[in-house]
Design a protein around this motif. Structure first.
Motif, PDB file in Angstrom:
ATOM      1  N   ALA A 141     -15.135  -0.618   0.762  1.00  0.00           N
ATOM      2  CA  ALA A 141     -14.659  -2.004   0.752  1.00  0.00           C
ATOM      3  C   ALA A 141     -14.950  -2.706   2.076  1.00  0.00           C
ATOM      4  CB  ALA A 141     -13.168  -2.057   0.455  1.00  0.00           C
ATOM      5  N   SER A 145      -8.866 -10.052 -13.182  1.00  0.00           N
ATOM      6  CA  SER A 145      -9.007  -8.773 -12.478  1.00  0.00           C
ATOM      7  C   SER A 145      -9.206  -8.906 -10.973  1.00  0.00           C
ATOM      8  CB  SER A 145     -10.133  -7.947 -13.097  1.00  0.00           C
ATOM      9  OG  SER A 145     -11.308  -8.694 -13.088  1.00  0.00           O
ATOM     10  N   GLN A 175     -14.433   4.437  -3.427  1.00  0.00           N
ATOM     11  CA  GLN A 175     -14.515   2.978  -3.517  1.00  0.00           C
ATOM     12  C   GLN A 175     -13.767   2.283  -2.382  1.00  0.00           C
ATOM     13  OE1 GLN A 175     -12.642   1.455  -7.006  1.00  0.00           O
ATOM     14  NE2 GLN A 175     -13.489  -0.587  -6.769  1.00  0.00           N
ATOM     15  N   TYR A 176     -12.545   2.749  -2.082  1.00  0.00           N
ATOM     16  CA  TYR A 176     -11.750   1.998  -1.104  1.00  0.00           C
ATOM     17  C   TYR A 176     -12.336   2.075   0.300  1.00  0.00           C
ATOM     18  CZ  TYR A 176      -9.491   6.426   0.259  1.00  0.00           C
ATOM     19  OH  TYR A 176      -9.238   7.694   0.695  1.00  0.00           O
ATOM     20  N   LEU A 192      -7.089  -2.054  -9.571  1.00  0.00           N
ATOM     21  CA  LEU A 192      -8.529  -2.226  -9.391  1.00  0.00           C
ATOM     22  C   LEU A 192      -8.824  -3.166  -8.227  1.00  0.00           C
ATOM     23  CD1 LEU A 192     -11.426  -1.853 -10.683  1.00  0.00           C
ATOM     24  CD2 LEU A 192     -10.994  -4.047 -11.798  1.00  0.00           C
ATOM     25  N   MET A 193      -8.086  -4.274  -8.201  1.00  0.00           N
ATOM     26  CA  MET A 193      -8.323  -5.294  -7.194  1.00  0.00           C
ATOM     27  C   MET A 193      -8.015  -4.790  -5.792  1.00  0.00           C
ATOM     28  SD  MET A 193      -5.705  -7.462  -5.737  1.00  0.00           S
ATOM     29  CE  MET A 193      -5.735  -8.915  -4.721  1.00  0.00           C
ATOM     30  N   ILE A 194      -6.861  -4.163  -5.630  1.00  0.00           N
ATOM     31  CA  ILE A 194      -6.472  -3.783  -4.265  1.00  0.00           C
ATOM     32  C   ILE A 194      -7.314  -2.601  -3.792  1.00  0.00           C
ATOM     33  CG2 ILE A 194      -4.535  -2.254  -4.889  1.00  0.00           C
ATOM     34  CD1 ILE A 194      -4.615  -4.746  -1.954  1.00  0.00           C
ATOM     35  N   ARG A 195      -7.792  -1.776  -4.705  1.00  0.00           N
ATOM     36  CA  ARG A 195      -8.679  -0.699  -4.291  1.00  0.00           C
ATOM     37  C   ARG A 195     -10.011  -1.271  -3.801  1.00  0.00           C
ATOM     38  NH1 ARG A 195     -10.207   2.501  -8.626  1.00  0.00           N
ATOM     39  NH2 ARG A 195      -8.035   2.748  -9.230  1.00  0.00           N
ATOM     40  N   SER A 196     -10.486  -2.302  -4.512  1.00  0.00           N
ATOM     41  CA  SER A 196     -11.756  -2.879  -4.074  1.00  0.00           C
ATOM     42  C   SER A 196     -11.576  -3.687  -2.784  1.00  0.00           C
ATOM     43  CB  SER A 196     -12.389  -3.724  -5.177  1.00  0.00           C
ATOM     44  OG  SER A 196     -11.633  -4.880  -5.389  1.00  0.00           O
ATOM     45  N   LEU A 197     -10.317  -3.888  -2.357  1.00  0.00           N
ATOM     46  CA  LEU A 197     -10.085  -4.498  -1.045  1.00  0.00           C
ATOM     47  C   LEU A 197      -9.832  -3.430   0.017  1.00  0.00           C
ATOM     48  CD1 LEU A 197      -7.904  -7.616  -1.944  1.00  0.00           C
ATOM     49  CD2 LEU A 197     -10.313  -7.548  -1.330  1.00  0.00           C
ATOM     50  N   GLY A 198     -10.079  -2.184  -0.343  1.00  0.00           N
ATOM     51  CA  GLY A 198     -10.070  -1.150   0.685  1.00  0.00           C
ATOM     52  C   GLY A 198      -8.767  -0.383   0.833  1.00  0.00           C
ATOM     53  N   VAL A 199      -7.913  -0.393  -0.209  1.00  0.00           N
ATOM     54  CA  VAL A 199      -6.656   0.338  -0.095  1.00  0.00           C
ATOM     55  C   VAL A 199      -6.728   1.624  -0.919  1.00  0.00           C
ATOM     56  CG1 VAL A 199      -4.215   0.305  -0.736  1.00  0.00           C
ATOM     57  CG2 VAL A 199      -5.236  -1.657   0.413  1.00  0.00           C
ATOM     58  N   ARG A 218      -9.420  -6.985   4.096  1.00  0.00           N
ATOM     59  CA  ARG A 218     -10.307  -6.080   3.353  1.00  0.00           C
ATOM     60  C   ARG A 218     -10.934  -5.035   4.277  1.00  0.00           C
ATOM     61  NH1 ARG A 218     -15.551  -6.582   2.929  1.00  0.00           N
ATOM     62  NH2 ARG A 218     -15.484  -8.789   3.468  1.00  0.00           N
TER      63      ARG A 218
END
Ligand SMILES: Nc1ncnc2c1ncn2[C@@H]1O[C@H](COP(=O)(O)OP(=O)(O)OP(=O)(O)O)[C@@H](O)[C@H]1O
Ligand SMILES: [Mg+2]
Lengths: 294, 264
Positions: free
Chosen positions: B79, B91, B75-76, A169-176, B109
């Motif tokens: 970001a 989380s 979503q990605y 969840l975290m790394i996806r929300s950082l754009g990965v 990011r």
């Protein structure tokens, strides 16, 4: 144990260590129990053996084995990420499909490489290499691959891969794009496993359709042994640990065989090692002193 | 800056569990605005932020961030514009990785991840300088694994990760709710400082009604997937918590209820 057995065991251990590193990438880095391994190990052996007996350069054959392993891993990854099939089932599906594919590749259940040119026969024909050529080539390969995997895991891409296994969840929300990370990780992992398979086949001078059976459990056992004995505080240490784990596992097996156990019992022993390692944390908390309620 | 139009999200469409979480929401947020969001449990607050961030596809409506229509972007890919802090301190960070590794991932990011060593020495200096601002002594622990930090430390770290590369939009979902009062106060103070200093555009969900009125410059209230109140400007300066509760009852026809509302 005779020095010949020790030498042979070490050589084999180093080759299996490459497979163990592959298992580490999925099992620990991606947190993904990937059963493709049983099929991709054989795939590597089958590819190399078939190409070599057809007259291809063994180094080229080894490279092709790696690439086909990557493809097998990507297939598992696509099943899981794009079609939402569970990790276990995705791996089992690819592994099952690979059984037929491997038979197709080989055309029969086993291929002998006796008197064929292999990467090892090439290397042994270099000056001073007759005696320890296999050992030195296997060692160099492990050092180089281990070093590059370590570097890879310290890159921006490598960090994103590790974070995908830790907190998606975290790394996806950082754009990965975590789907891409999983597919890449599975590809690289199975590429290494197939690469190891091609080494083992060229060393033992045959490929066999069933040589990959139980490979995932051997991989897990080796990862666990290495981690327990050496530790995982840093990535460098963890990579070193799993590589050593692969060699030590072979050593344990050799000793057990010397003690008179039959080879067919090995899978049972390996499974027991993994079970023991997996339940130890639970047992430890169960038998530790109960906390007093304050 | 943020423009949401007629946004609809229905969970489990067509089944007995069908639930309209977002019911035709339209909402405009100006650059630099800090909006607090309140509402009963299940009002759709988290769903609203998730829809903006792209956690799931929506059923209809559009989301536009900085003049770019992101409605169908995964979503990605959003970001690049958005940073988030969740309620659960676990989380927002990768526990098995070190503080500096977490920080460098946040620093990249929205960028492409390259095959290039992730952490350079000049990054370390920058990280130390930023961590010092938290006042938690983390600047001396760059290579400590995040799993060894307390919940409050992790949440402060997450907040830093979400803001030190300035996002166009900062989304906070009850990000102080899981912390003890003193730590929550500290993290809220950090939030106020950084959003003011960097003039960040922010949406913050809270169950603390006092916080909802005193932090930021606009308050919206959600109920059953809709925005039923929007208080800002002069009016907001004079509104009390009691006024707020009355306004809620008038607009929704029910009592304001939540398992963790704080009226103090
Ligand atoms: N992934 C999901 N699948 C199905 N239903 C969901 C999902 N996420 C949210 N919902 C439903 O949508 C409604 C709105 O939920 P949401 O989490 O947005 O509420 P909330 O306002 O954040 O509440 P809370 O104050 O309790 O956090 C709820 O009825 C919830 O059960
Ligand atoms: Mg919520």
């Amino acid at each position: 144990m005779s020095s010949l057995v020790v030498l042979g065991t070490t050589e084999q251990g180093l080759m299996y260590a490459i497979m163990v590193l592959g298992v580490y990438l999925t099992f620990r880095i991606l947190n993904y129990a990937d059963l493709t391994v049983d099929g991709s190990f054989t795939l590597g052996a089958a590819t190399a053996a078939t190409l070599i007996t057809s007259g291809y350069n063994p180094w080229f054959a080894t490279g092709v084995a790696f690439i086909l392993g990557c493809l097998a891993g990507s297939f598992t990854g696509i099943l899981h990420t794009k079609f939402k099939i569970t990790p276990l089932l995705s791996g089992i599906l690819t592994m099952t499909a690979l059984y037929s594919i491997n038979l197709r590749v080989m055309g029969k259940a086993n291929i002998s490489l006796l008197r064929e040119r292999t990467i090892f026969s090439d290397f042994e024909s270099l000056p001073y290499m007759q005696e320890y050529g296999v050992l030195i080539l296997a060692f160099l390969t492990v050092v180089i691959i281990g070093f590059f995997i370590y570097l890879f895991l310290e890159t921006e891409f490598g960090l994103a891969l590790r974070a995908t296994g830790d907190n998606e969840l975290m790394i996806r929300s950082l754009g990965v794009n975590t789907d891409l990370m999983k597919i890449t990780g599975l590809a690289l992992s199975n590429g290494l496993v197939a690469f190891a398979g091609s080494y083992v086949a060229q060393n033992q001078l045959f490929a066999d359709i069933s040589m990959g059976i139980g490979m995932i459990i051997i991989g897990l056992a080796s990862v666990i042994i290495g981690e327990v004995l050496i530790g995982t505080r840093t990535i460098a240490k963890a990579v070193l640990a799993v590589l050593c784990g692969g060699v030590i596992y072979r050593g344990i097996i050799a000793i057990v065989l010397q003690l008179g156990l039959v080879a067919t019992d090995l899978k049972l022993i390996t499974a027991l090692i993994v079970i023991l390692a997996l339940i130890t944390p639970q047992l430890r908390s169960k038998f530790s002193r109960p906390l007093k309620n304050v | 800056m943020l423009n949401v139009q007629n946004l609809v999200k229905i969970f489990n469409k067509g089944s007995v569990n069908e639930k309209t979480a977002l019911d035709n929401i339209s909402f405009n947020l100006n650059k630099g605005e800090f909006v607090t969001i309140i509402g009963s449990n299940g009002a759709g607050k988290s769903s609203f932020l998730n829809a903006i961030a792209g956690n799931f596809p929506t059923d209809s409506g559009t989301v536009i961030i900085s003049d770019k229509n992101v409605t169908t972007l995964p979503q990605y890919e959003r970001a690049k514009y958005i940073s988030r802090v969740y309620q659960d301190p676990m989380s927002g960070t990768a526990a098995s990785m070190t503080i500096e590794e977490n920080l460098v991932m946040a620093l990249r990011r929205g960028e492409k991840r390259r095959l290039k060593l992730a952490i350079r020495n000049k990054d370390k200096d920058f990280f130390r300088q930023e961590l010092r601002k938290l006042g938690l002594g983390l600047e001396d622990r760059l290579t400590t694994k995040v799993s060894l930090l307390s919940g409050g430390q992790r949440q402060a770290l997450t907040l830093l990760m979400a803001t030190f590369k300035e996002p166009e939009l900062l989304l906070l979902d009850e990000h102080t709710a899981a912390l003890d009062p003193k730590t929550a106060e500290k993290v809220l103070q950090l939030t106020c400082d950084v959003t003011r200093d960097s003039n960040l555009t922010t949406l913050m969900i809270t169950h603390n009604l006092d916080q909802a009125l005193n932090v930021g410059d606009r308050t919206i209230m959600m109920h059953e997937g809709r925005i039923i109140l929007d208080i800002h400007g002069e009016q907001r300066k004079t509104v009390t918590i009691n006024d707020l509760l009355k306004m809620f009852e008038n607009a929704s026809g029910t009592q304001f209820h939540t398992d963790r509302a704080l009226f103090a």
